[in-house]
Design a protein around this motif. Sequence first.
Motif, PDB file in Angstrom:
ATOM      1  N   GLU A 261      69.494  60.304  20.293  1.00 35.38           N
ATOM      2  CA  GLU A 261      69.096  61.689  20.019  1.00 35.38           C
ATOM      3  C   GLU A 261      67.712  62.141  20.827  1.00 35.38           C
ATOM      4  N   TRP A 262      66.865  61.378  20.734  1.00 35.05           N
ATOM      5  CA  TRP A 262      65.592  61.732  21.524  1.00 35.05           C
ATOM      6  C   TRP A 262      65.082  60.378  22.195  1.00 35.05           C
ATOM      7  N   SER A 263      64.148  60.490  22.893  1.00 37.29           N
ATOM      8  CA  SER A 263      63.521  59.389  23.616  1.00 37.29           C
ATOM      9  C   SER A 263      61.744  59.969  23.887  1.00 37.29           C
ATOM     10  N   ALA A 264      61.144  58.953  24.052  1.00 37.81           N
ATOM     11  CA  ALA A 264      59.637  59.207  24.356  1.00 37.81           C
ATOM     12  C   ALA A 264      59.437  59.996  25.634  1.00 37.81           C
ATOM     13  N   GLY A 265      58.652  60.913  25.733  1.00 32.73           N
ATOM     14  CA  GLY A 265      58.182  61.506  27.114  1.00 32.73           C
ATOM     15  C   GLY A 265      57.221  60.787  28.023  1.00 32.73           C
ATOM     16  N   ASP A 266      56.498  59.921  27.421  1.00 31.64           N
ATOM     17  CA  ASP A 266      55.669  59.191  28.249  1.00 31.64           C
ATOM     18  C   ASP A 266      55.265  57.852  27.648  1.00 31.64           C
TER      19      ASP A 266
ATOM     20  N   ASN B  44      45.718  63.054  36.605  1.00 29.34           N
ATOM     21  CA  ASN B  44      44.814  63.769  35.711  1.00 29.34           C
ATOM     22  C   ASN B  44      43.855  62.808  35.225  1.00 29.34           C
ATOM     23  N   TYR B  45      42.628  63.110  35.060  1.00 26.80           N
ATOM     24  CA  TYR B  45      41.617  62.227  34.306  1.00 26.80           C
ATOM     25  C   TYR B  45      40.656  63.062  33.837  1.00 26.80           C
TER      26      TYR B  45
ATOM     27  N   LYS C  22      46.213  60.368  33.384  1.00 24.02           N
ATOM     28  CA  LYS C  22      47.579  60.227  33.342  1.00 24.02           C
ATOM     29  C   LYS C  22      48.040  59.933  34.564  1.00 24.02           C
ATOM     30  N   LEU C  23      49.055  58.928  34.693  1.00 23.66           N
ATOM     31  CA  LEU C  23      49.444  58.366  36.002  1.00 23.66           C
ATOM     32  C   LEU C  23      50.928  58.805  36.005  1.00 23.66           C
TER      33      LEU C  23
ATOM     34  N   ARG D  53      58.332  59.128  35.613  1.00 23.42           N
ATOM     35  CA  ARG D  53      57.876  58.160  34.535  1.00 23.42           C
ATOM     36  C   ARG D  53      56.455  58.743  34.630  1.00 23.42           C
ATOM     37  N   GLU D  54      55.899  58.864  33.275  1.00 27.71           N
ATOM     38  CA  GLU D  54      54.510  59.139  33.114  1.00 27.71           C
ATOM     39  C   GLU D  54      53.951  57.880  32.144  1.00 27.71           C
TER      40      GLU D  54
END
Length: 241
Positions: free
Chosen positions: A23-28, A54-55, A78-79, A84-85
């Motif tokens: 039903e859901w999953s992690a965004g990063d 982003n840093y 953030k990579l 995929r993040e």
Amino acid sequence: MYQTGSIISGSSALWLICGFPKEWSAGDLDVYCCNGQGHILVNFFQTQGYQVVNYRTEATEDESSSFFDNSGLSAATKLKRDNREVDILESPTKSAFTPLTCFHSSIVMNYITSSEIVVAYPTFTLRNIGIVQTGTPQRGNQWKEKYETQRAFSIWRHHPMDTSRVCPKRLRWIGDGQSLIVAFDEPAALAPDQNTSWRFNGTQYHQLCSPAVCTRVGFDRYAPRTWDEFIARTKLIVPCE
């Protein structure tokens, strides 16, 4: 993770603990590390094809932003690779666990090391219940909307103390006896940091509680205590060797 003493936490760890729900999953992927170790993780992910997008640091963040407010973080990178993040989140201390004590609720107070999975509030988390820590209003109420509406968690702002022997006002330490700790086949490689402690902000005492201790000690027998039982409860699919 073993080299840097880093941990995986946030919604990625919760998704695993919940048995990878469809039903859901992690965004990063959120990777937490101790102060000064962030560049090692960034370099590793760059070798895997990720690029820094982003840093930012607490010292250089714009005053209008609330990202670092009550977050327990000193820097964030953030990579991204394709869709995929990965977020590399650096603690202001020598412990990667420090930011966990500042999380918005008990739902995400879980982590994965190189050798174990730990759930700080198994009695509630494994029942899809979260207790709000009102002293850490990260991202306003957006997280609450996400977990209640999209991920079907029940959010309790005030804990009904008579439903459990685990009190959120109790002084807690990383990896203490109130946690569910499920080690892999090898011995745990990342020792708990007994200097990292927390007590939930904003929750009410029950009549048997005091600021230092709670007489309702022990955690609910509902929580699995072994790796095999954990897999059975969460319906994880573990590949055959």
